[in-house]
Design a protein around this motif. Structure first.
Motif, short mmCIF file in Angstrom:
data_model
loop_
_atom_site.label_atom_id
_atom_site.label_comp_id
_atom_site.label_asym_id
_atom_site.label_seq_id
_atom_site.Cartn_x
_atom_site.Cartn_y
_atom_site.Cartn_z
N PRO A 35 0.81 -1.23 0.00
CA PRO A 35 0.00 0.00 0.00
C PRO A 35 0.84 1.27 0.00
CG PRO A 35 -0.10 -1.11 2.14
CD PRO A 35 0.55 -2.06 1.19
N PHE A 36 2.03 1.23 0.59
CA PHE A 36 2.85 2.44 0.64
C PHE A 36 3.46 2.78 -0.71
CE2 PHE A 36 2.74 0.68 4.91
CZ PHE A 36 2.30 1.78 5.63
N LEU A 37 3.69 1.77 -1.54
CA LEU A 37 4.18 2.03 -2.89
C LEU A 37 3.03 2.36 -3.84
CD1 LEU A 37 6.94 -0.69 -3.43
CD2 LEU A 37 7.16 1.64 -2.54
N ARG A 38 1.80 2.18 -3.38
CA ARG A 38 0.62 2.44 -4.21
C ARG A 38 -0.12 3.71 -3.80
NH1 ARG A 38 -3.37 -0.96 -4.11
NH2 ARG A 38 -3.89 -0.60 -6.29
N ALA A 39 0.57 4.57 -3.06
CA ALA A 39 -0.07 5.80 -2.59
C ALA A 39 -0.41 6.75 -3.73
CB ALA A 39 0.83 6.50 -1.58
N ASP A 40 0.12 6.49 -4.93
CA ASP A 40 -0.23 7.30 -6.10
C ASP A 40 -1.32 6.66 -6.94
OD1 ASP A 40 1.35 5.20 -6.93
OD2 ASP A 40 2.63 6.40 -8.24
N ASP A 41 -1.84 5.52 -6.51
CA ASP A 41 -2.92 4.85 -7.23
C ASP A 41 -4.24 5.59 -6.95
OD1 ASP A 41 -5.27 2.70 -7.08
OD2 ASP A 41 -3.78 1.98 -8.52
N PRO A 42 -5.02 5.92 -7.97
CA PRO A 42 -6.25 6.68 -7.74
C PRO A 42 -7.20 6.03 -6.73
CG PRO A 42 -5.72 6.65 -10.08
CD PRO A 42 -4.75 5.72 -9.41
N ALA A 43 -7.29 4.72 -6.75
CA ALA A 43 -8.18 4.04 -5.80
C ALA A 43 -7.69 4.22 -4.37
CB ALA A 43 -8.29 2.56 -6.15
N MET A 44 -6.37 4.14 -4.17
CA MET A 44 -5.83 4.33 -2.83
C MET A 44 -6.00 5.79 -2.39
SD MET A 44 -4.77 1.44 -1.67
CE MET A 44 -3.56 1.78 -0.38
N MET A 45 -5.82 6.72 -3.31
CA MET A 45 -5.98 8.12 -2.96
C MET A 45 -7.43 8.43 -2.61
SD MET A 45 -3.40 9.90 -5.76
CE MET A 45 -3.51 11.54 -5.07
N ALA A 46 -8.36 7.80 -3.32
CA ALA A 46 -9.77 8.01 -3.02
C ALA A 46 -10.14 7.43 -1.65
CB ALA A 46 -10.64 7.38 -4.11
N LYS A 47 -9.57 6.29 -1.33
CA LYS A 47 -9.90 5.62 -0.06
C LYS A 47 -9.24 6.32 1.13
CE LYS A 47 -9.48 1.17 2.35
NZ LYS A 47 -10.85 1.16 2.86
N TRP A 48 -7.98 6.76 0.95
CA TRP A 48 -7.20 7.26 2.08
C TRP A 48 -7.03 8.77 2.07
CZ3 TRP A 48 -5.99 4.65 6.33
CH2 TRP A 48 -6.19 3.28 6.30
N GLY A 49 -7.58 9.44 1.06
CA GLY A 49 -7.56 10.89 1.04
C GLY A 49 -6.24 11.46 0.56
N GLY A 50 -6.23 12.76 0.41
CA GLY A 50 -5.04 13.46 -0.05
C GLY A 50 -5.15 13.82 -1.51
N SER A 51 -4.74 15.05 -1.83
CA SER A 51 -4.78 15.50 -3.21
C SER A 51 -3.48 15.20 -3.94
CB SER A 51 -5.04 17.02 -3.25
OG SER A 51 -4.03 17.72 -2.54
N ALA A 52 -2.48 14.68 -3.22
CA ALA A 52 -1.20 14.32 -3.80
C ALA A 52 -0.74 13.00 -3.17
CB ALA A 52 -0.16 15.42 -3.55
N PRO A 53 0.07 12.22 -3.88
CA PRO A 53 0.49 10.93 -3.33
C PRO A 53 1.15 11.00 -1.96
CG PRO A 53 1.00 11.03 -5.66
CD PRO A 53 0.53 12.39 -5.27
N HIS A 54 1.96 12.05 -1.72
CA HIS A 54 2.62 12.12 -0.42
C HIS A 54 1.63 12.33 0.71
CE1 HIS A 54 2.55 16.53 -1.14
NE2 HIS A 54 2.54 16.61 0.17
#
Length: 251
Positions: A219-238
């Motif tokens: 999951p930490f390498l997938r923080a730029d995946d749109p599905a992960m960003m939608a689930k975990w929030g944030g407008s940028a991967p970091h």
């Protein structure tokens, strides 16, 4: 040609000896337990000629003095090791370390600590990543900040997918539990987690792992995946990475 000898030490560390069959040089990658490294080298019939530290933590550099006293080896590592443990040469991002004629690129993977580095052997397709990234996880952010750490993970993500990642700890079973919590619909992750559980039941190591597999499941390498960003929030991967890291810290 280089060979990697991996062995458990301390409570959950892995030790690594890298031996070059042409020059007969041997590197200790980090030094969690000096006595165990010396014993393992003796059992292999190798003499440690170098130590390469990834970061300053005692379970990675604490055996430097004992090994150097016994072997006279040369120690290299990041600037943060200086003043804490013996070191002869400071290396940083973009530098090259060598064993015989074999070259390894030094990569900045700071975030766990501010000077953390990794060693990438391009020809062999292997990287020693210390505590920057684990199978299904990443290091706790003791000194860094999320944008810095995400940049470090992005440098690892940019390596060839077939790269073998030699992580420094056997944390994978615990990491898998959080990964399934973070990304429960990931079928590849579900299969990987089942394989990990079976390996640990047989007391087999889960390290090394392949970058290809981590790109699909960690999951930490997938923080730029749109599905992960939608689930975990944030407008940028970091920002998504920061949310995941905070959740893991309290999981």
């Amino acid at each position: 040609m280089i060979h990697v000898h991996q062995f458990p030490c301390l409570s959950d560390n892995y030790g690594f000896l890298v031996h070059d069959t042409d020059s007969h040089e041997t590197i200790a990658i980090d030094t969690p337990d000096g006595k165990e490294y010396l014993l393992q080298a003796e059992l292999k019939g190798w003499r440690i000629t170098q130590i390469w530290n990834t970061h300053w933590h005692p379970d990675h550099a604490g055996g430097n003095a004992a090994i150097q006293a016994e072997t006279g080896c040369t120690i290299l590592g990041p600037h943060e090791v200086e003043g804490r443990f013996p070191i002869d040469r400071v290396v940083a991002h973009g530098d090259v370390a060598t064993i015989g004629a074999v070259r390894a690129k030094v990569i900045d993977v700071s975030g766990h600590t501010n000077g953390h580095i990794a060693y990438y052997f391009a020809e062999a397709g292997i990287a020693f990543v210390g505590d920057s990234v684990f199978a299904l996880g990443c290091g706790r952010m003791f000194e860094g900040e999320p944008k810095q750490f995400w940049s470090s993970l992005s440098r690892i993500k940019a390596l060839p997918p077939e790269t073998l990642l030699y992580c420094a700890h056997e944390y994978t079973a615990s990491n898998a539990k959080f990964a399934l919590h973070a990304d429960p619909e990931n079928a590849a992750l579900q299969d990987y987690a089942a394989e990990i559980a079976a390996k640990r039941d047989r007391q087999e190591p889960t390290v090394p792992t392949t970058l290809r597999r981590e790109l699909a499941t960690n999951p930490f390498l997938r923080a730029d995946d749109p599905a992960m960003m939608a689930k975990w929030g944030g407008s940028a991967p970091h920002e998504t990475f920061a949310a995941l890291r905070a959740a893991k810290d309290s999981f």
